[in-house]
Enzyme design. Structure first.
Site, short mmCIF file in Angstrom:
data_model
loop_
_atom_site.label_atom_id
_atom_site.label_comp_id
_atom_site.label_asym_id
_atom_site.label_seq_id
_atom_site.Cartn_x
_atom_site.Cartn_y
_atom_site.Cartn_z
N HIS A 99 0.81 -1.23 0.00
CA HIS A 99 0.00 0.00 0.00
C HIS A 99 0.84 1.27 0.00
O HIS A 99 0.31 2.36 -0.22
CB HIS A 99 -0.99 -0.01 1.18
CG HIS A 99 -2.31 0.62 0.84
ND1 HIS A 99 -3.44 0.44 1.59
CD2 HIS A 99 -2.68 1.44 -0.18
CE1 HIS A 99 -4.45 1.12 1.05
NE2 HIS A 99 -4.01 1.74 -0.02
N ASP A 126 -9.83 -0.42 3.86
CA ASP A 126 -8.65 -0.96 4.51
C ASP A 126 -8.99 -1.36 5.94
O ASP A 126 -9.87 -0.76 6.57
CB ASP A 126 -7.57 0.15 4.54
CG ASP A 126 -6.15 -0.38 4.67
OD1 ASP A 126 -5.94 -1.38 5.37
OD2 ASP A 126 -5.25 0.25 4.09
N HIS A 128 -6.68 -0.93 8.09
CA HIS A 128 -5.76 -0.04 8.80
C HIS A 128 -5.91 1.39 8.29
O HIS A 128 -6.28 1.60 7.13
CB HIS A 128 -4.31 -0.49 8.59
CG HIS A 128 -4.08 -1.95 8.82
ND1 HIS A 128 -4.27 -2.90 7.83
CD2 HIS A 128 -3.70 -2.63 9.93
CE1 HIS A 128 -4.01 -4.11 8.33
NE2 HIS A 128 -3.66 -3.97 9.61
N ASP A 130 -3.30 3.53 8.04
CA ASP A 130 -2.10 3.89 7.28
C ASP A 130 -1.69 5.34 7.49
O ASP A 130 -1.31 6.04 6.55
CB ASP A 130 -2.32 3.61 5.77
CG ASP A 130 -2.49 2.13 5.49
OD1 ASP A 130 -2.13 1.31 6.35
OD2 ASP A 130 -3.00 1.78 4.41
N ASP A 229 -7.33 -1.88 -0.39
CA ASP A 229 -6.39 -2.79 0.24
C ASP A 229 -7.15 -4.09 0.48
O ASP A 229 -8.19 -4.08 1.13
CB ASP A 229 -5.91 -2.20 1.57
CG ASP A 229 -4.86 -3.05 2.27
OD1 ASP A 229 -4.95 -4.29 2.19
OD2 ASP A 229 -3.98 -2.48 2.92
N ASP A 231 -6.80 -6.39 2.43
CA ASP A 231 -7.06 -6.76 3.82
C ASP A 231 -8.28 -6.05 4.42
O ASP A 231 -8.66 -6.32 5.55
CB ASP A 231 -5.81 -6.61 4.70
CG ASP A 231 -5.45 -5.18 5.06
OD1 ASP A 231 -6.31 -4.29 5.05
OD2 ASP A 231 -4.26 -4.93 5.38
N GLU A 274 -1.80 -4.93 -1.68
CA GLU A 274 -1.60 -5.85 -0.55
C GLU A 274 -2.10 -7.28 -0.79
O GLU A 274 -2.22 -8.07 0.14
CB GLU A 274 -2.20 -5.30 0.76
CG GLU A 274 -1.58 -3.99 1.22
CD GLU A 274 -0.17 -4.10 1.80
OE1 GLU A 274 0.32 -5.23 1.99
OE2 GLU A 274 0.45 -3.04 2.04
#
Length: 304
Positions: A99, A126, A128, A130, A229, A231, A274
């Site tokens: 990412h 996402d 997260h 980031d 992303d 994830d 990712e």
């Protein structure tokens, strides 16, 4: 958006990540027939192949950043490639890679919006946020820092890629699916007043309401960039990522998210990042990602 030309840009690197394997992501998406499936949707697809960049030296962090020079090299290549496609009127899809590459792609989109007088909206799908910095990061992995860099906090080589620092401001971002944030990062995200639609919010009000809020205010002068992303998805359906976090959106929630983005008709650039085939099972995560990207381009079960 009929006969829109899509450009696929591979960036096979895990330079900003904590695990090896995201470098194989672009090929996994090609194996899952991304180009053919988009062509079936009536789109023209041009595969630009893979960008070149330095190999991953796999070194510890220096002054809070791992592999900074290499990350800068990769992001400069991404920036140039994405900007070129936007200038030519094509819709770039960045095939990551980790990412951190979004620093290059979103900087290019921000520059394009600045030049065209368009308003930018970035959906950050996402687990997260980031939003780490060299001071807050527990690892030094730059894939945990792209939003901070885009908002002007980070090494100058990354914050000034677009020629304007910061490339973007916190108000253009809408986070969706967040469920794992480092302690120091939480303070930074709050301080920047980011709009965060985390999993608790999705649980409480549902994905439909969350997407309505995230897409509010988008009009014909908006360039919508989606940074996807993998994830973001629950690992039970998408095991092929280096940083799995339980409790993400399920298949139907993810589909509705993509369909509602498609309904706006404003998506003009996309990152798919990712994806890590080393952790995947029979390429199922890549196939799911391609399925969801088809929905971003209007595949729907509706017969309306």
């Amino acid at each position: 958006m009929s006969r829109q030309t899509i450009s696929l840009i591979g960036a096979p690197t895990d330079i900003g990540a904590g695990h090896r394997g995201a470098a194989m992501g672009p090929e996994a998406l090609r194996v899952a027939n991304l180009a053919e499936k988009l062509e079936r949707r009536g789109l023209t697809v041009v595969d630009r192949g893979n960008l070149q960049g330095p190999l991953n030296p796999w070194q510890p962090p220096v002054h809070g950043y791992r592999h900074l020079d290499e990350v800068v090299a990769w992001n400069t290549a991404v920036y140039t490639a994405v900007h070129q496609e936007l200038q030519a009127g094509r819709l770039p899809i960045l095939l990551g890679g980790d990412h951190c590459l979004a620093i290059g792609s979103v900087s290019a989109v921000a520059r394009h919006c600045h030049d065209e007088g368009k308003q930018l909206r970035v959906l950050w799908l996402d687990a997260h946020t980031d939003f780490n910095t060299a001071q807050a990061t527990p690892t030094g992995n730059i894939h945990g820092m792209p939003v901070a860099c885009l908002c002007g906090t980070g090494p100058a080589e990354l914050t000034t890629l677009s020629g304007h620092a910061p490339a973007t401001t916190p108000d253009v971002f809408r986070y969706i699916g967040i469920r794992s944030v480092d302690e120091g990062e939480k303070r930074l995200v709050r301080g920047a007043n980011m709009q965060v639609h985390d999993m608790r919010r999705i649980d409480e009000v549902g994905i439909k309401r969350v997407m309505e809020e995230a897409l509010a205010g988008i009009d014909e002068n908006t360039h919508l960039h989606v940074s996807f992303d993998v994830d973001f998805l629950d690992p039970s359906i998408a095991p092929g990522v280096g940083t799995t976090v339980r409790g993400g959106p399920n298949y139907r929630e993810a589909q509705l998210c993509m369909e509602m983005i498609a309904d706006t008709g404003r998506m003009a650039s996309l990152d798919i990042v990712e994806l890590n085939p080393a952790y995947d099972k029979r390429n199922q995560t890549a196939k799911l990602a391609v399925d969801l990207v088809e929905s971003l381009f209007g595949k729907s079960t509706l017969i309306r």
